[in-house]
Design a protein around this motif. Structure first.
Motif, mmCIF file in Angstrom:
data_model
loop_
_atom_site.group_PDB
_atom_site.id
_atom_site.type_symbol
_atom_site.label_atom_id
_atom_site.label_comp_id
_atom_site.label_asym_id
_atom_site.label_seq_id
_atom_site.Cartn_x
_atom_site.Cartn_y
_atom_site.Cartn_z
ATOM 1 N N ALA A 15 1.651 -15.989 -1.117
ATOM 2 C CA ALA A 15 0.986 -14.923 -1.698
ATOM 3 C C ALA A 15 1.226 -13.454 -0.415
ATOM 4 N N TYR A 16 0.621 -14.013 0.530
ATOM 5 C CA TYR A 16 1.265 -12.752 1.529
ATOM 6 C C TYR A 16 2.245 -12.445 2.043
ATOM 7 N N THR A 17 3.595 -13.602 2.344
ATOM 8 C CA THR A 17 4.497 -13.653 2.447
ATOM 9 C C THR A 17 5.262 -12.989 1.523
ATOM 10 N N ALA A 18 5.322 -13.031 0.391
ATOM 11 C CA ALA A 18 5.577 -13.189 -0.944
ATOM 12 C C ALA A 18 5.411 -11.586 -0.982
ATOM 13 N N SER A 19 3.752 -10.785 -0.292
ATOM 14 C CA SER A 19 3.789 -9.200 -0.326
ATOM 15 C C SER A 19 5.037 -8.510 0.412
ATOM 16 N N GLY A 20 5.101 -9.021 0.930
ATOM 17 C CA GLY A 20 6.118 -8.130 2.253
ATOM 18 C C GLY A 20 5.081 -8.021 3.242
ATOM 19 N N ALA A 21 3.517 -7.269 3.149
ATOM 20 C CA ALA A 21 2.910 -6.954 4.018
ATOM 21 C C ALA A 21 3.299 -7.783 5.090
ATOM 22 N N TYR A 41 -1.647 -6.237 3.731
ATOM 23 C CA TYR A 41 -2.472 -6.907 2.362
ATOM 24 C C TYR A 41 -3.101 -6.930 1.897
ATOM 25 N N ASP A 42 -4.558 -7.052 2.205
ATOM 26 C CA ASP A 42 -5.782 -6.282 1.904
ATOM 27 C C ASP A 42 -5.953 -4.715 1.570
ATOM 28 N N GLY A 43 -5.659 -4.347 1.777
ATOM 29 C CA GLY A 43 -5.640 -2.789 1.780
ATOM 30 C C GLY A 43 -6.294 -1.523 2.001
ATOM 31 N N LEU A 44 -6.480 -2.432 3.596
ATOM 32 C CA LEU A 44 -7.143 -1.183 4.431
ATOM 33 C C LEU A 44 -5.760 -0.178 4.517
ATOM 34 N N VAL A 45 -4.695 0.016 4.356
ATOM 35 C CA VAL A 45 -3.830 0.433 4.985
ATOM 36 C C VAL A 45 -2.688 0.301 4.189
#
Length: 379
Positions: free
Chosen positions: A235-241, A247-251
């Protein structure tokens, strides 16, 4: 009904001191979902399973998204602003044979499986450093601070209670020969290249990528990987982050930086964004290229199983060509068979890619659903 197939082809922080210190499922069928439970302990009671990761959260991001804070779980956020809770957390550990180091059991098993797969491909990956206790990290940071000053040391070493190594989920890897040990040149070794391409399949991500010190707080460390588990790594890889903070929305994460270009003249593909980087290939005119990130006038593309960077000149934006399934396939929610199966496509089904690609997987639209198909069975 025809049988269905979905195959996953998916595509480690600086300290020379070592402290002795995933269960992942063997995917027995293309329809297999989920992860085996894992247990860990802080010294009191049993840990929740990895599947319960989303329930173990005690703080929120700026966007209001719950932030994972339980160090017993592989999704925990630990960085300069988010220390371990408790600060002197001690995980349950499993020794990794031949390394003198340990990881949380789930990560240790995943590393063993990954190292075995790498060896078959000619890459001899060695665990250089895994779990470090609070006291070990305290002594390590103090030694760097005495040598370089605390400010400089904080760019490549975590203060005690703030290190991913203390969670048992973070690790440093290297070559069996010991060359390029905890050094940037590891990225260009056979083992470094293999890790970039395959680590996510086994649940690991590169934690401190190049050019992201302002976000992660640490310099580029191509040897430091973090275990998330196969499902979350996919999921992380697919997100583009490009960082866990994004990925966690901190930035703020990167914008939707993906699409398709078609070359209008021969194009040079480099290992990194810059003409001084290693030249990987010269891509011929008329080639369809999927890109997944951009840096100014540079695009990160995939070509003939390799990932590199091209300049946008001599290419134009294009609509991705339709593809046809060469056998019955499953449509998954993630670019891996650990995702949720959304639909089954018969052989000969024509699909339209969205322009997004992850490794050998293509995101496509089908029957009012958007999901991922293995590109190995598309033409």
């Amino acid at each position: 009904m025809a049988s269905t197939t979905g195959l996953a082809a998916f595509p480690m922080r600086l300290t020379p001191a070592l402290a002795p210190a995933l269960i992942i499922l063997a995917l027995v069928s293309s329809l297999g979902l989920g992860m085996a439970p894992t247990t860990a302990a802080t010294g009191v009671g049993n840990a929740p399973t990895a599947r319960a990761a989303t329930a173990a959260m005690s703080s929120a991001t700026a966007a209001g998204k719950p932030l994972p804070r339980d160090p017993r779980l592989p999704n925990v956020m630990v960085n300069k602003k988010h220390p371990l809770q408790p600060l002197k957390f001690v995980p349950r550990l499993r020794a990794v044979p031949g390394s003198g180091a340990s990881l949380q059991p789930e990560a240790a098993l995943a590393f063993n499986k990954m190292a075995a797969a790498a060896k078959k491909d000619g890459a001899r990956i060695r665990l250089v450093s895994g779990y470090r206790s609070y006291s070990t990290q305290q002594a390590l940071f103090a030694s760097y601070a005495r040598r370089d000053g605390a400010k400089a040391a904080s760019r490549f070493s975590a203060r005690p209670g703030y290190s991913e190594h203390q969670t048992g989920w973070g690790m440093d890897v290297g070559t069996a020969s010991g060359s390029c040990r905890v050094a940037k040149c590891f990225a260009n070794t056979t083992e470094g290249r293999w890790m970039r391409k395959h680590a996510a399949t086994y649940g690991f991500i590169l934690r401190y990528p190049a050019g992201m010190e302002a976000v992660t707080g640490y310099i580029y460390e191509p040897w430091h990987f973090r275990y998330l588990g196969p499902r979350l790594a996919a999921a992380y890889t697919a997100s583009g982050a490009t960082t866990l903070e994004q990925y966690d929305g901190l930035v703020p994460g990167p914008p939707a930086q993906w699409g398709v270009r078609k070359t209008t003249a021969p194009v040079r593909m480099y290992a990194t964004a810059g003409t001084s980087a290693k030249l990987l290939a010269i891509i011929p005119t008329g080639t369809e290229l999927y890109y997944s990130a951009n840096r100014g006038s540079w695009l990160k593309v995939q070509h003939q199983g390799r990932t590199g960077w091209i300049q946008t000149g001599n290419s134009r934006k294009a609509t991705p060509a339709a593809k046809t399934t060469t056998l019955a396939l499953n449509l998954y929610s993630l670019p891996a068979i650990t995702g949720t199966r959304l639909a089954s496509l018969p052989r000969g089904t024509v699909v339209r890619p969205t322009g997004r690609r992850s490794g050998t997987w293509y995101q496509v639209a089908y029957a009012k659903k958007t999901g991922w198909l293995s590109g190995r069975f598309l033409k």
